[in-house]
Design a protein around this motif. Structure first.
Motif, PDB file in Angstrom:
ATOM      1  N   GLN A   1       6.789  10.411  -5.963  1.00  0.00           N
ATOM      2  CA  GLN A   1       6.184  10.856  -4.707  1.00  0.00           C
ATOM      3  C   GLN A   1       7.241  11.064  -3.614  1.00  0.00           C
ATOM      4  O   GLN A   1       6.947  11.649  -2.578  1.00  0.00           O
ATOM      5  CB  GLN A   1       5.157   9.820  -4.216  1.00  0.00           C
ATOM      6  N   VAL A   2       8.440  10.583  -3.849  1.00  0.00           N
ATOM      7  CA  VAL A   2       9.512  10.671  -2.854  1.00  0.00           C
ATOM      8  C   VAL A   2      10.262  11.983  -3.068  1.00  0.00           C
ATOM      9  O   VAL A   2      10.834  12.219  -4.138  1.00  0.00           O
ATOM     10  CB  VAL A   2      10.481   9.472  -2.975  1.00  0.00           C
ATOM     11  N   ARG A   3      10.278  12.833  -2.069  1.00  0.00           N
ATOM     12  CA  ARG A   3      10.887  14.161  -2.205  1.00  0.00           C
ATOM     13  C   ARG A   3      12.414  14.118  -2.217  1.00  0.00           C
ATOM     14  O   ARG A   3      13.056  14.996  -2.799  1.00  0.00           O
ATOM     15  CB  ARG A   3      10.403  15.069  -1.063  1.00  0.00           C
ATOM     16  N   PHE A   4      13.011  13.120  -1.594  1.00  0.00           N
ATOM     17  CA  PHE A   4      14.483  13.049  -1.533  1.00  0.00           C
ATOM     18  C   PHE A   4      14.994  12.389  -2.816  1.00  0.00           C
ATOM     19  O   PHE A   4      15.126  11.179  -2.923  1.00  0.00           O
ATOM     20  CB  PHE A   4      14.934  12.263  -0.303  1.00  0.00           C
ATOM     21  N   ARG A   5      15.262  13.220  -3.821  1.00  0.00           N
ATOM     22  CA  ARG A   5      15.552  12.732  -5.163  1.00  0.00           C
ATOM     23  C   ARG A   5      16.819  11.875  -5.258  1.00  0.00           C
ATOM     24  O   ARG A   5      16.873  10.959  -6.095  1.00  0.00           O
ATOM     25  CB  ARG A   5      15.636  13.906  -6.134  1.00  0.00           C
ATOM     26  N   PRO A   6      17.870  12.114  -4.435  1.00  0.00           N
ATOM     27  CA  PRO A   6      19.043  11.228  -4.540  1.00  0.00           C
ATOM     28  C   PRO A   6      18.738   9.753  -4.321  1.00  0.00           C
ATOM     29  O   PRO A   6      19.522   8.896  -4.735  1.00  0.00           O
ATOM     30  CB  PRO A   6      19.988  11.781  -3.457  1.00  0.00           C
ATOM     31  N   ASP A   7      17.590   9.438  -3.664  1.00  0.00           N
ATOM     32  CA  ASP A   7      17.246   8.035  -3.418  1.00  0.00           C
ATOM     33  C   ASP A   7      16.401   7.421  -4.532  1.00  0.00           C
ATOM     34  O   ASP A   7      16.065   6.234  -4.475  1.00  0.00           O
ATOM     35  CB  ASP A   7      16.484   7.898  -2.092  1.00  0.00           C
ATOM     36  N   HIS A   8      16.019   8.222  -5.543  1.00  0.00           N
ATOM     37  CA  HIS A   8      15.090   7.729  -6.562  1.00  0.00           C
ATOM     38  C   HIS A   8      15.608   6.478  -7.268  1.00  0.00           C
ATOM     39  O   HIS A   8      14.856   5.504  -7.459  1.00  0.00           O
ATOM     40  CB  HIS A   8      14.807   8.822  -7.591  1.00  0.00           C
ATOM     41  N   ALA A   9      16.862   6.491  -7.696  1.00  0.00           N
ATOM     42  CA  ALA A   9      17.383   5.357  -8.462  1.00  0.00           C
ATOM     43  C   ALA A   9      17.378   4.081  -7.625  1.00  0.00           C
ATOM     44  O   ALA A   9      16.990   3.005  -8.111  1.00  0.00           O
ATOM     45  CB  ALA A   9      18.801   5.672  -8.957  1.00  0.00           C
ATOM     46  N   ALA A  10      17.793   4.182  -6.370  1.00  0.00           N
ATOM     47  CA  ALA A  10      17.836   2.993  -5.508  1.00  0.00           C
ATOM     48  C   ALA A  10      16.432   2.469  -5.233  1.00  0.00           C
ATOM     49  O   ALA A  10      16.197   1.244  -5.234  1.00  0.00           O
ATOM     50  CB  ALA A  10      18.542   3.330  -4.197  1.00  0.00           C
ATOM     51  N   ILE A  11      15.473   3.383  -5.016  1.00  0.00           N
ATOM     52  CA  ILE A  11      14.089   2.954  -4.756  1.00  0.00           C
ATOM     53  C   ILE A  11      13.515   2.264  -5.992  1.00  0.00           C
ATOM     54  O   ILE A  11      12.840   1.226  -5.897  1.00  0.00           O
ATOM     55  CB  ILE A  11      13.226   4.163  -4.351  1.00  0.00           C
TER      56      ILE A  11
ATOM     57  N   ASP B   1      -1.863   0.857  -5.737  1.00  0.00           N
ATOM     58  CA  ASP B   1      -1.765   2.206  -6.311  1.00  0.00           C
ATOM     59  C   ASP B   1      -0.346   2.733  -6.154  1.00  0.00           C
ATOM     60  O   ASP B   1       0.159   2.850  -5.026  1.00  0.00           O
ATOM     61  CB  ASP B   1      -2.751   3.119  -5.586  1.00  0.00           C
ATOM     62  N   PRO B   2       0.348   3.092  -7.268  1.00  0.00           N
ATOM     63  CA  PRO B   2       1.732   3.566  -7.144  1.00  0.00           C
ATOM     64  C   PRO B   2       1.848   4.877  -6.370  1.00  0.00           C
ATOM     65  O   PRO B   2       2.863   5.124  -5.720  1.00  0.00           O
ATOM     66  CB  PRO B   2       2.178   3.734  -8.600  1.00  0.00           C
ATOM     67  N   VAL B   3       0.817   5.711  -6.418  1.00  0.00           N
ATOM     68  CA  VAL B   3       0.866   6.976  -5.664  1.00  0.00           C
ATOM     69  C   VAL B   3       0.868   6.689  -4.177  1.00  0.00           C
ATOM     70  O   VAL B   3       1.654   7.268  -3.407  1.00  0.00           O
ATOM     71  CB  VAL B   3      -0.320   7.882  -6.048  1.00  0.00           C
ATOM     72  N   ALA B   4       0.017   5.774  -3.738  1.00  0.00           N
ATOM     73  CA  ALA B   4      -0.045   5.432  -2.312  1.00  0.00           C
ATOM     74  C   ALA B   4       1.252   4.773  -1.857  1.00  0.00           C
ATOM     75  O   ALA B   4       1.774   5.077  -0.762  1.00  0.00           O
ATOM     76  CB  ALA B   4      -1.233   4.501  -2.052  1.00  0.00           C
ATOM     77  N   VAL B   5       1.785   3.896  -2.702  1.00  0.00           N
ATOM     78  CA  VAL B   5       3.064   3.254  -2.359  1.00  0.00           C
ATOM     79  C   VAL B   5       4.169   4.293  -2.274  1.00  0.00           C
ATOM     80  O   VAL B   5       5.000   4.283  -1.353  1.00  0.00           O
ATOM     81  CB  VAL B   5       3.403   2.159  -3.396  1.00  0.00           C
ATOM     82  N   GLY B   6       4.187   5.221  -3.239  1.00  0.00           N
ATOM     83  CA  GLY B   6       5.223   6.252  -3.244  1.00  0.00           C
ATOM     84  C   GLY B   6       5.166   7.147  -2.026  1.00  0.00           C
ATOM     85  O   GLY B   6       6.201   7.532  -1.455  1.00  0.00           O
ATOM     86  N   ARG B   7       3.940   7.499  -1.584  1.00  0.00           N
ATOM     87  CA  ARG B   7       3.810   8.350  -0.401  1.00  0.00           C
ATOM     88  C   ARG B   7       4.291   7.631   0.854  1.00  0.00           C
ATOM     89  O   ARG B   7       4.867   8.244   1.753  1.00  0.00           O
ATOM     90  CB  ARG B   7       2.361   8.800  -0.253  1.00  0.00           C
ATOM     91  N   ALA B   8       4.046   6.339   0.913  1.00  0.00           N
ATOM     92  CA  ALA B   8       4.554   5.560   2.053  1.00  0.00           C
ATOM     93  C   ALA B   8       6.092   5.540   2.036  1.00  0.00           C
ATOM     94  O   ALA B   8       6.738   5.661   3.088  1.00  0.00           O
ATOM     95  CB  ALA B   8       3.994   4.142   2.001  1.00  0.00           C
ATOM     96  N   LEU B   9       6.644   5.412   0.850  1.00  0.00           N
ATOM     97  CA  LEU B   9       8.119   5.441   0.734  1.00  0.00           C
ATOM     98  C   LEU B   9       8.666   6.819   1.091  1.00  0.00           C
ATOM     99  O   LEU B   9       9.753   6.937   1.670  1.00  0.00           O
ATOM    100  CB  LEU B   9       8.540   5.056  -0.689  1.00  0.00           C
ATOM    101  N   ASP B  10       7.938   7.861   0.758  1.00  0.00           N
ATOM    102  CA  ASP B  10       8.384   9.221   1.081  1.00  0.00           C
ATOM    103  C   ASP B  10       8.510   9.412   2.585  1.00  0.00           C
ATOM    104  O   ASP B  10       9.425  10.088   3.063  1.00  0.00           O
ATOM    105  CB  ASP B  10       7.401  10.238   0.499  1.00  0.00           C
ATOM    106  N   ARG B  11       7.587   8.799   3.336  1.00  0.00           N
ATOM    107  CA  ARG B  11       7.666   8.923   4.796  1.00  0.00           C
ATOM    108  C   ARG B  11       8.893   8.211   5.349  1.00  0.00           C
ATOM    109  O   ARG B  11       9.431   8.591   6.390  1.00  0.00           O
ATOM    110  CB  ARG B  11       6.387   8.352   5.427  1.00  0.00           C
ATOM    111  N   ALA B  12       9.361   7.192   4.639  1.00  0.00           N
ATOM    112  CA  ALA B  12      10.565   6.465   5.083  1.00  0.00           C
ATOM    113  C   ALA B  12      11.853   7.105   4.583  1.00  0.00           C
ATOM    114  O   ALA B  12      12.938   6.804   5.091  1.00  0.00           O
ATOM    115  CB  ALA B  12      10.491   5.016   4.598  1.00  0.00           C
TER     116      ALA B  12
END
Length: 260
Positions: free
Chosen positions: A20-30, A65-76
């Motif tokens: 759900q996080v659009r900034f893919r370079p942060d995926h591994a750290a998240i 819900d992982p989708v809801a958590v992911g969307r919250a992380l996307d905003r950050a």
């Protein structure tokens, strides 16, 4: 998620969240941060007496819900802010690299001590040992700029061959540039000279002027110019570079203007 370090129990949940996080370079750290949180929560339940499978199930349920958590992380982790942060890091690295190159150049251009001279002090005087006793050190022309280079005349030596009644001029130069990828300036056949008596010196015939070709010393290059066959007692010699357009004048010892 393909991370081999992650417990298989967390991969599906973490994979859905980070997608759900659009900034893919942060995926591994998240993903690492989420997995660490899951591990801590399960460990707390196990300390309370839950078996591992039940502790895993309760942990995932508590995370929601992982989708809801992911969307919250996307905003950050907004893409614009993420790329701005990465660009600032690249800029800092570039500034540090330029500073390092400039610092190396500055140290190099201060002409560090000659290790060969330390090992064998006699080498310092080896040049003089091979010259006629009548050689004279002359005043060096001032440093000058030409294109990307600063050129400094380090030594000018004039000596006469009394049997042939002619003089010779030897000039040591050094070019410096911060553009380390450039070769040193080409001298050689680009040089020409004329003395105060009107005698012209060329690359291809006597009286002669010549110099070193380009070399790859990067920040600085040692070069030389040789003028052979001065006759009479000229007061000076002008040495010019035909393509670069610079001229240096060397005042000769006890010179007297003659008749061209």
């Amino acid at each position: 998620m393909k991370d081999q370090w992650m417990d298989p129990a967390w991969r599906g949940w973490c994979g859905t969240a980070v997608e759900q996080v659009r900034f893919r370079p942060d995926h591994a750290a998240i993903a690492r941060e989420l997995a660490a949180h899951l591990e801590d929560h399960r460990a707390d339940l196990e300390r309370l007496g839950y078996d591992r499978s039940l502790a895993t199930e309760r942990t995932l349920r508590a995370m929601g819900d992982p989708v809801a958590v992911g969307r919250a992380l996307d905003r950050a982790h907004k893409p614009a802010l993420g790329w701005l942060w990465k660009a600032s890091r690249w800029l800092v690295m570039l500034v540090l690299a330029v500073g390092l190159l400039t610092g190396c150049s500055a140290v190099w251009n201060r002409q560090l001590p000659d290790v060969a001279a330390w090992l064998d002090p006699e080498l310092v005087h080896s040049w003089e040992a091979y010259q006629p006793q009548s050689f004279q050190r002359l005043t060096c022309p001032p440093p000058f700029r030409t294109g990307a280079y600063t050129i400094e005349v380090e030594q000018v030596v004039y000596y006469r061959e009394e049997e042939l009644r002619r003089g010779n001029l030897s000039i040591d130069l050094r070019s410096r540039t911060l553009k380390f990828w450039l070769e040193g300036p080409a001298l050689g056949e680009n040089l020409e000279a004329v003395d105060s008596n009107g005698v012209r010196y060329t690359w291809y015939q006597y009286p002669y002027v010549g110099g070193s070709g380009p070399n790859d010393g990067h920040f600085q290059n040692a070069m030389w110019i040789s003028v052979s066959g001065t006759e009479g007692t000229p007061a000076w010699i002008d040495i010019s570079h035909r393509t670069a357009g610079w001229t240096i004048r060397v005042e000769l010892p006890q010179g007297e203007e003659g008749t061209p």
